[in-house]
Design an enzyme around this catalytic site. Sequence first.
Site, PDB file in Angstrom:
ATOM      1  N   GLY A 279     -26.497 -33.443  56.015  1.00 57.59           N
ATOM      2  CA  GLY A 279     -25.202 -33.926  56.472  1.00 57.59           C
ATOM      3  C   GLY A 279     -25.160 -34.130  57.974  1.00 57.59           C
ATOM      4  N   HIS A 452     -25.560 -67.830  35.371  1.00 53.50           N
ATOM      5  CA  HIS A 452     -26.758 -67.350  34.677  1.00 53.50           C
ATOM      6  C   HIS A 452     -27.961 -68.142  35.158  1.00 53.50           C
ATOM      7  CE1 HIS A 452     -29.351 -65.979  31.395  1.00 53.50           C
ATOM      8  NE2 HIS A 452     -29.704 -67.246  31.222  1.00 53.50           N
TER       9      HIS A 452
END
Length: 473
Positions: A279, A452
Amino acid sequence: MTHTYDIVVLGGGTGGYVAAIRAAQLGRTVAVVEKDKLGGTCLHRGCIPSKSLLRSAEVYATMKESESYGISTSGVELHFPKVQERKSGIVEQIHKGVQYLMKKHKIDVFSGNGRVIGPSIFSPRSGAVSVEQADGEIVTLVPQHLIIATGSRPRSLPGLSIDGTHVLTSDEALELESLPESIVIIGGGVIGVEWASMLNDFGVDVTVVEYADRLVPTEDADVSKELLRLLKKRGVKVLTQAKVIAETVTAAEGAVTLKVEQQGELKELAAEKVLVSVGREANVEGIGLENTDVKIDKGFIRVNEFMQTAESHIYAIGDVIGGLQLAHVASHEGIIAVEHICGHNPEAMEAHRVPRCVYTRPEIASVGWTEEQAKERGFDVKTAKVSFKPLGKALVYGENDGFVKVIADKSTNDILGVHMIGPHVTDYISEAALAQFLNATPWEVGQTIHPHPTLSELIAEAMLAVDGQSINF
């Protein structure tokens, strides 16, 4: 020397310079104070350099697998100094771009250490900034409003010494001149798993030690499970529910040894280097906050939904206030702060609507609540999870691991969360974020025509699958 401005921004990182630009757009006079380089952690020690290294690692891994694409290669070699050279070139190019933006918007930039000073002859209230420049000259900036954007730095474990050679944070790791043969990464959060994925692709023997019961514990549990499976498949060793005993980390003769307690069992690990990734902590020291009434809560500056501190003319944004420590969050908070200063009544940010990205291979991207969080908040959920395995474009890419998971409210049909792990998912999570922002339903997203073959088709299929209407899956 004294200068007056409408707004002074203390810190020139991503949040700081974005706030400055927005203020200039709204006609305010603006100055930015930066002790290092414009761009801050994201540009120089975070997002950009790490993603450059990740891209090189990805290319290297792909070239080693080129036979599967029908391409025979020989003599593929990794020249890590050139990898670092490319990284530095990208960072410098963007740095020049930020400098140009400051000039374009007529924003004054003061290089040096800035400290907030209390009421003085310069101003009857706190908020003026004293800047000690490199040549020793002291300049005082007196704003109507101050925005604190001093960012954060890597956190360490109590009792663990970071020597920058054997035991590193991400700051030192980004500057490695050569790759280690082996490394232990303490922390399996976002930064930890990104480094694990990258170094594994570069050929480093990687072990990850995570205190929680799973990797990336802030992500959906299904995503964590899939990431663990894929990293282990690539040879990354992972210890969860494991705690490093800091005082046992020792370095000698080019190796680091450490003891790890995992569910009551004591294990000893050894590696050439250790990377500490537990962190980040806020840069609140040494900037003069003691001269103000600004409140610190658990190491972070306390603010309201519009980024105001306890002193209404002083705002704070980005990592220094905690929360989601992401560059795009800091930028958005900067815009909220400036627009609030200028009376534009901005909407408060909802943290769960912020898209989150992890740049492992494959990538992770998410927005909204996890399934567990949604249930904890009392939602009656319906979910769908659709795999990349049969998707045409994923097969073409040779990257068809992972899935798209959609979580919706049974009663209202609202989209509560979208969680993806798979090829290039960080590039199309914004569609899900926009759908949530506009309160679209899964059916509406599914009815939107998706081209697509693309990877984004899977979002439409997953949205339709929530109600059992998926066409191809």
